[in-house]
Design a protein around this motif. Structure first.
Motif, PDB file in Angstrom:
ATOM      1  N   GLY A 113       0.818  -1.213   0.000  1.00  0.00           N
ATOM      2  CA  GLY A 113       0.000   0.000   0.000  1.00  0.00           C
ATOM      3  C   GLY A 113       0.846   1.255   0.000  1.00  0.00           C
ATOM      4  N   VAL A 114       1.912   1.251   0.789  1.00  0.00           N
ATOM      5  CA  VAL A 114       2.810   2.408   0.861  1.00  0.00           C
ATOM      6  C   VAL A 114       3.495   2.628  -0.493  1.00  0.00           C
ATOM      7  CG1 VAL A 114       4.942   3.270   1.926  1.00  0.00           C
ATOM      8  CG2 VAL A 114       3.182   2.207   3.347  1.00  0.00           C
ATOM      9  N   ALA A 115       4.015   1.559  -1.088  1.00  0.00           N
ATOM     10  CA  ALA A 115       4.702   1.676  -2.382  1.00  0.00           C
ATOM     11  C   ALA A 115       3.734   2.133  -3.476  1.00  0.00           C
ATOM     12  CB  ALA A 115       5.344   0.342  -2.760  1.00  0.00           C
ATOM     13  N   THR A 116       2.523   1.649  -3.423  1.00  0.00           N
ATOM     14  CA  THR A 116       1.509   2.066  -4.400  1.00  0.00           C
ATOM     15  C   THR A 116       1.205   3.547  -4.254  1.00  0.00           C
ATOM     16  OG1 THR A 116       0.528  -0.137  -4.432  1.00  0.00           O
ATOM     17  CG2 THR A 116      -0.862   1.674  -5.199  1.00  0.00           C
ATOM     18  N   LYS A 117       1.092   4.005  -3.014  1.00  0.00           N
ATOM     19  CA  LYS A 117       0.796   5.420  -2.766  1.00  0.00           C
ATOM     20  C   LYS A 117       1.938   6.305  -3.288  1.00  0.00           C
ATOM     21  CE  LYS A 117      -0.478   8.670   0.842  1.00  0.00           C
ATOM     22  NZ  LYS A 117      -0.744   8.881   2.256  1.00  0.00           N
ATOM     23  N   VAL A 118       3.171   5.898  -3.024  1.00  0.00           N
ATOM     24  CA  VAL A 118       4.326   6.667  -3.498  1.00  0.00           C
ATOM     25  C   VAL A 118       4.322   6.722  -5.029  1.00  0.00           C
ATOM     26  CG1 VAL A 118       6.855   6.642  -3.715  1.00  0.00           C
ATOM     27  CG2 VAL A 118       5.793   6.283  -1.486  1.00  0.00           C
ATOM     28  N   SER A 119       4.153   5.568  -5.667  1.00  0.00           N
ATOM     29  CA  SER A 119       4.152   5.515  -7.131  1.00  0.00           C
ATOM     30  C   SER A 119       3.031   6.367  -7.713  1.00  0.00           C
ATOM     31  CB  SER A 119       4.006   4.060  -7.594  1.00  0.00           C
ATOM     32  OG  SER A 119       4.007   3.993  -8.995  1.00  0.00           O
ATOM     33  N   THR A 120       1.871   6.297  -7.107  1.00  0.00           N
ATOM     34  CA  THR A 120       0.723   7.084  -7.579  1.00  0.00           C
ATOM     35  C   THR A 120       0.976   8.573  -7.424  1.00  0.00           C
ATOM     36  OG1 THR A 120      -0.785   5.283  -7.036  1.00  0.00           O
ATOM     37  CG2 THR A 120      -1.753   7.479  -7.275  1.00  0.00           C
ATOM     38  N   ASN A 121       1.493   8.983  -6.268  1.00  0.00           N
ATOM     39  CA  ASN A 121       1.754  10.410  -6.034  1.00  0.00           C
ATOM     40  C   ASN A 121       2.801  10.968  -7.003  1.00  0.00           C
ATOM     41  OD1 ASN A 121      -0.160  10.631  -4.021  1.00  0.00           O
ATOM     42  ND2 ASN A 121       1.298  10.252  -2.370  1.00  0.00           N
ATOM     43  N   ILE A 122       3.833  10.202  -7.259  1.00  0.00           N
ATOM     44  CA  ILE A 122       4.837  10.647  -8.233  1.00  0.00           C
ATOM     45  C   ILE A 122       4.204  10.702  -9.622  1.00  0.00           C
ATOM     46  CG2 ILE A 122       7.030  10.091  -9.358  1.00  0.00           C
ATOM     47  CD1 ILE A 122       7.930   8.868  -6.662  1.00  0.00           C
ATOM     48  N   GLU A 180      10.758   9.583 -12.841  1.00  0.00           N
ATOM     49  CA  GLU A 180      10.677   8.144 -13.150  1.00  0.00           C
ATOM     50  C   GLU A 180      11.799   7.381 -12.450  1.00  0.00           C
ATOM     51  OE1 GLU A 180       8.517   6.152 -14.413  1.00  0.00           O
ATOM     52  OE2 GLU A 180       7.132   7.664 -15.154  1.00  0.00           O
ATOM     53  N   ALA A 181      12.971   8.002 -12.332  1.00  0.00           N
ATOM     54  CA  ALA A 181      14.084   7.347 -11.634  1.00  0.00           C
ATOM     55  C   ALA A 181      13.774   7.172 -10.148  1.00  0.00           C
ATOM     56  CB  ALA A 181      15.372   8.154 -11.817  1.00  0.00           C
ATOM     57  N   VAL A 182      13.055   8.129  -9.565  1.00  0.00           N
ATOM     58  CA  VAL A 182      12.664   8.012  -8.155  1.00  0.00           C
ATOM     59  C   VAL A 182      11.584   6.939  -8.021  1.00  0.00           C
ATOM     60  CG1 VAL A 182      11.614   9.202  -6.185  1.00  0.00           C
ATOM     61  CG2 VAL A 182      13.250  10.420  -7.638  1.00  0.00           C
ATOM     62  N   ARG A 183      10.660   6.911  -8.952  1.00  0.00           N
ATOM     63  CA  ARG A 183       9.522   5.986  -8.872  1.00  0.00           C
ATOM     64  C   ARG A 183       9.885   4.551  -9.240  1.00  0.00           C
ATOM     65  NH1 ARG A 183       3.802   6.848 -11.979  1.00  0.00           N
ATOM     66  NH2 ARG A 183       4.986   6.299 -13.846  1.00  0.00           N
ATOM     67  N   ALA A 184      10.872   4.355 -10.097  1.00  0.00           N
ATOM     68  CA  ALA A 184      11.187   3.026 -10.631  1.00  0.00           C
ATOM     69  C   ALA A 184      11.415   1.951  -9.557  1.00  0.00           C
ATOM     70  CB  ALA A 184      12.385   3.111 -11.569  1.00  0.00           C
ATOM     71  N   PRO A 185      12.194   2.196  -8.500  1.00  0.00           N
ATOM     72  CA  PRO A 185      12.377   1.134  -7.507  1.00  0.00           C
ATOM     73  C   PRO A 185      11.064   0.724  -6.822  1.00  0.00           C
ATOM     74  CG  PRO A 185      14.096   2.777  -7.288  1.00  0.00           C
ATOM     75  CD  PRO A 185      13.081   3.335  -8.245  1.00  0.00           C
ATOM     76  N   PHE A 186      10.156   1.662  -6.643  1.00  0.00           N
ATOM     77  CA  PHE A 186       8.868   1.327  -6.039  1.00  0.00           C
ATOM     78  C   PHE A 186       8.049   0.462  -6.997  1.00  0.00           C
ATOM     79  CE2 PHE A 186      10.140   5.103  -3.677  1.00  0.00           C
ATOM     80  CZ  PHE A 186       9.954   4.660  -2.370  1.00  0.00           C
ATOM     81  N   ASP A 187       8.077   0.823  -8.280  1.00  0.00           N
ATOM     82  CA  ASP A 187       7.356   0.033  -9.269  1.00  0.00           C
ATOM     83  C   ASP A 187       7.971  -1.360  -9.411  1.00  0.00           C
ATOM     84  OD1 ASP A 187       5.641   2.145  -9.646  1.00  0.00           O
ATOM     85  OD2 ASP A 187       6.499   2.775 -11.564  1.00  0.00           O
ATOM     86  N   GLN A 188       9.299  -1.445  -9.314  1.00  0.00           N
ATOM     87  CA  GLN A 188       9.954  -2.757  -9.358  1.00  0.00           C
ATOM     88  C   GLN A 188       9.488  -3.610  -8.184  1.00  0.00           C
ATOM     89  OE1 GLN A 188      14.054  -1.436  -9.300  1.00  0.00           O
ATOM     90  NE2 GLN A 188      14.383  -2.213 -11.373  1.00  0.00           N
ATOM     91  N   ALA A 189       9.452  -3.015  -7.002  1.00  0.00           N
ATOM     92  CA  ALA A 189       9.020  -3.746  -5.815  1.00  0.00           C
ATOM     93  C   ALA A 189       7.567  -4.194  -5.953  1.00  0.00           C
ATOM     94  CB  ALA A 189       9.211  -2.884  -4.565  1.00  0.00           C
ATOM     95  N   LEU A 190       6.736  -3.337  -6.517  1.00  0.00           N
ATOM     96  CA  LEU A 190       5.339  -3.701  -6.734  1.00  0.00           C
ATOM     97  C   LEU A 190       5.213  -4.837  -7.737  1.00  0.00           C
ATOM     98  CD1 LEU A 190       3.737  -0.150  -6.749  1.00  0.00           C
ATOM     99  CD2 LEU A 190       3.314  -1.969  -5.079  1.00  0.00           C
TER     100      LEU A 190
END
Length: 155
Positions: A92-101, A117-127
């Motif tokens: 949920g936390v990673a989804t929120k971060v990715s969505t906000n970015i 996208e570089a900031v968001r990419a690790p969160f999307d990878q984890a998701l």
């Protein structure tokens, strides 16, 4: 008539019925199969595309949208979560971060999109189930901040 002749007759009749039934099934299947002129092309499989932006914000405005407020501190607090498989809460936390970015990317200038996208990419990878490097998040934030400062952002 002997028993073997009866069985042979039954077998002939059963074979004839089976063959006629198969022919009928084939005719029915042809009724539902489009002719070569009617075959629709399958939709292309989804491919990751470049983010679409309205370009509503210029570079300094995008920097302000990203760095002002609690987003960056939330990202930094969530960053360690990408180093291991995500739990339900961390998903949920990673989804929120990715969505906000992603919301900022939707209005961002072209220069900012790559940084965000570089900031968001690790969160999307984890998701996606892949373990990512938290240090990549910190590096991406610092790189973007340097770009913002060069552009005149004073945040």
């Amino acid at each position: 008539m002997s028993t073997s002749k009866n069985w042979a007759a039954v077998a002939v009749v059963a074979s004839a019925l089976l063959l006629s039934g198969c022919g009928a099934l084939e005719d029915m299947a042809n009724d539902f199969t489009p002719s070569s002129g009617e075959v629709e092309q399958a939709a292309p499989s989804p491919v990751a595309e470049a983010p679409i932006s309205t370009g509503e914000y210029d570079l300094v405005e995008t920097c302000n949208a990203f760095f002002a407020g609690p987003l960056v501190s939330g990202i930094q607090q969530a960053a360690p979560a990408v180093a291991a498989p995500l739990t339900e809460d961390l998903t949920g936390v990673a989804t929120k971060v990715s969505t906000n970015i992603g919301l900022i990317i939707g209005k961002a200038d072209e220069v900012s999109i790559g940084h965000l996208e570089a900031v968001r990419a690790p969160f999307d990878q984890a998701l996606g189930g892949t373990i990512a490097r938290p240090a990549a998040i910190g590096s991406a934030i610092e790189s973007y901040k340097a770009t913002c400062t060069e552009a005149g952002f004073k945040g």
